[in-house]
Design a protein around this motif. Structure first.
Motif, PDB file in Angstrom:
ATOM      1  N   VAL A 243       4.190  13.572  -6.186  1.00 29.79           N
ATOM      2  CA  VAL A 243       5.626  13.423  -6.454  1.00 29.79           C
ATOM      3  C   VAL A 243       6.424  14.345  -5.543  1.00 29.79           C
ATOM      4  CG1 VAL A 243       7.437  13.794  -8.164  1.00 29.79           C
ATOM      5  CG2 VAL A 243       5.344  12.611  -8.825  1.00 29.79           C
ATOM      6  N   ALA A 244       5.977  15.592  -5.389  1.00 27.75           N
ATOM      7  CA  ALA A 244       6.650  16.528  -4.498  1.00 27.75           C
ATOM      8  C   ALA A 244       6.660  16.013  -3.066  1.00 27.75           C
ATOM      9  CB  ALA A 244       5.968  17.895  -4.558  1.00 27.75           C
ATOM     10  N   GLN A 245       5.569  15.381  -2.653  1.00 26.56           N
ATOM     11  CA  GLN A 245       5.494  14.821  -1.299  1.00 26.56           C
ATOM     12  C   GLN A 245       6.547  13.740  -1.093  1.00 26.56           C
ATOM     13  OE1 GLN A 245       1.620  13.376  -0.027  1.00 26.56           O
ATOM     14  NE2 GLN A 245       2.566  11.815   1.242  1.00 26.56           N
ATOM     15  N   VAL A 246       6.719  12.878  -2.087  1.00 26.44           N
ATOM     16  CA  VAL A 246       7.702  11.803  -1.981  1.00 26.44           C
ATOM     17  C   VAL A 246       9.114  12.376  -1.909  1.00 26.44           C
ATOM     18  CG1 VAL A 246       8.692   9.803  -3.161  1.00 26.44           C
ATOM     19  CG2 VAL A 246       6.213  10.122  -3.132  1.00 26.44           C
ATOM     20  N   VAL A 247       9.404  13.387  -2.736  1.00 25.65           N
ATOM     21  CA  VAL A 247      10.725  14.017  -2.699  1.00 25.65           C
ATOM     22  C   VAL A 247      10.976  14.627  -1.325  1.00 25.65           C
ATOM     23  CG1 VAL A 247      12.191  15.823  -3.658  1.00 25.65           C
ATOM     24  CG2 VAL A 247      10.740  14.480  -5.182  1.00 25.65           C
ATOM     25  N   ALA A 248      10.010  15.395  -0.835  1.00 30.50           N
ATOM     26  CA  ALA A 248      10.181  16.062   0.458  1.00 30.50           C
ATOM     27  C   ALA A 248      10.368  15.056   1.593  1.00 30.50           C
ATOM     28  CB  ALA A 248       8.975  16.955   0.744  1.00 30.50           C
ATOM     29  N   LEU A 249       9.595  13.986   1.581  1.00 35.61           N
ATOM     30  CA  LEU A 249       9.711  12.966   2.617  1.00 35.61           C
ATOM     31  C   LEU A 249      11.099  12.331   2.604  1.00 35.61           C
ATOM     32  CD1 LEU A 249       8.373  11.303   4.837  1.00 35.61           C
ATOM     33  CD2 LEU A 249       7.513   9.751   3.065  1.00 35.61           C
ATOM     34  N   ASN A 250      11.621  12.069   1.411  1.00 36.18           N
ATOM     35  CA  ASN A 250      12.974  11.523   1.301  1.00 36.18           C
ATOM     36  C   ASN A 250      14.008  12.497   1.841  1.00 36.18           C
ATOM     37  OD1 ASN A 250      13.541   8.810  -0.326  1.00 36.18           O
ATOM     38  ND2 ASN A 250      11.661   9.699  -1.146  1.00 36.18           N
TER      39      ASN A 250
END
Length: 242
Positions: free
Chosen positions: A41-48
């Motif tokens: 989930v953190a990866q998706v937030v950071a990528l966004n």
């Protein structure tokens, strides 16, 4: 508030959106986000955040291997943008000992809860209330999540939220439930959208609303009116704008 021509070109699709202007993009460029946790989930937030042009993203976690894996996953997107993306090992969770919490919270505008354990999530809520930082929270795991944006002075804190609503069926950890990246992507993207709204001052944040998602059944529920609790020593004493 004006943008450089290069940034106007890079974010031209965002700038075409209704209600999204150069002023909003300018605010995002100056935005500072702290992500607690280094999972999917953190990866998706950071990528966004890299894709929308947020100015600074710091990710803290307790395991070096998790931070290394996340840095590796974000490397291709990081190379293309100008976001200041940094990683820091902290122990214990969520923000270390002594003055570490004050140091990290002072340097950010908003916090994302990518933690797994509920005691850590509640501690993070307490810290964000203390330093009056908005917290974008996700709880649950597997195919069932709840999402809540805590804005000090406006919404209930996470502890009050749990007492207001029976959420025992959602208070599991990712390790207990397993994970599906499609669901993690949905949750992380929702959290990223909340960050964009709050930092860029775009549209209306979902503060005071609990969004419950059951990916298996496809059911979604929104519970509104989760205002601060006047009897709470954390959220009850704060007023919006103070």
């Amino acid at each position: 508030m004006t943008l450089e021509e290069g940034k106007k070109n890079r974010f031209s699709e965002q700038l075409k959106l209704s209600g999204f202007a150069e002023e909003n993009q300018y605010r995002l460029a100056g935005g500072r986000l702290l992500i607690c946790g280094a999972g999917a989930v953190a990866q998706v937030v950071a990528l966004n955040m890299l894709n929308v042009g947020l100015g600074s993203v710091k990710i803290v976690a307790t395991e070096q291997s998790a931070l290394n894996n996340l840095a590796l996953a974000l490397a291709p997107s990081r190379a293309e943008g100008d976001t200041n993306l940094s990683f820091e090992l902290v122990s214990p969770c969520p923000l270390g000992e002594g003055n570490k919490a004050e140091e990290l919270l002072r340097d950010c505008q908003i916090v994302v809860d990518g933690l797994s354990a509920w005691p850590e999530k509640l501690e993070l809520s307490d810290i964000c209330m203390q330093y009056r930082k908005p917290l974008v929270h996700a709880g649950g795991g597997g195919l069932r999540y709840q999402l809540f944006t805590m804005v000090p002075g406006r919404s209930a804190c996470l502890r009050c939220l749990l007492s207001m609503i029976d959420m025992e069926d959602f208070t599991h950890t990712r390790k207990e439930e397993g994970s599906l990246y499609a669901m993690d992507s949905l949750v992380g993207s929702y959290m990223a959208l909340e960050v964009v709204k709050l930092v860029g001052k775009v549209g209306a944040s979902q503060a005071n609303e609990l969004f419950k998602i059951d990916g298996l059944s496809g059911e979604m529920e929104i519970i509104r009116g989760l205002d601060r609790n006047d009897d709470c020593p954390d959220c009850g004493k704060l007023r919006a704008g103070q």
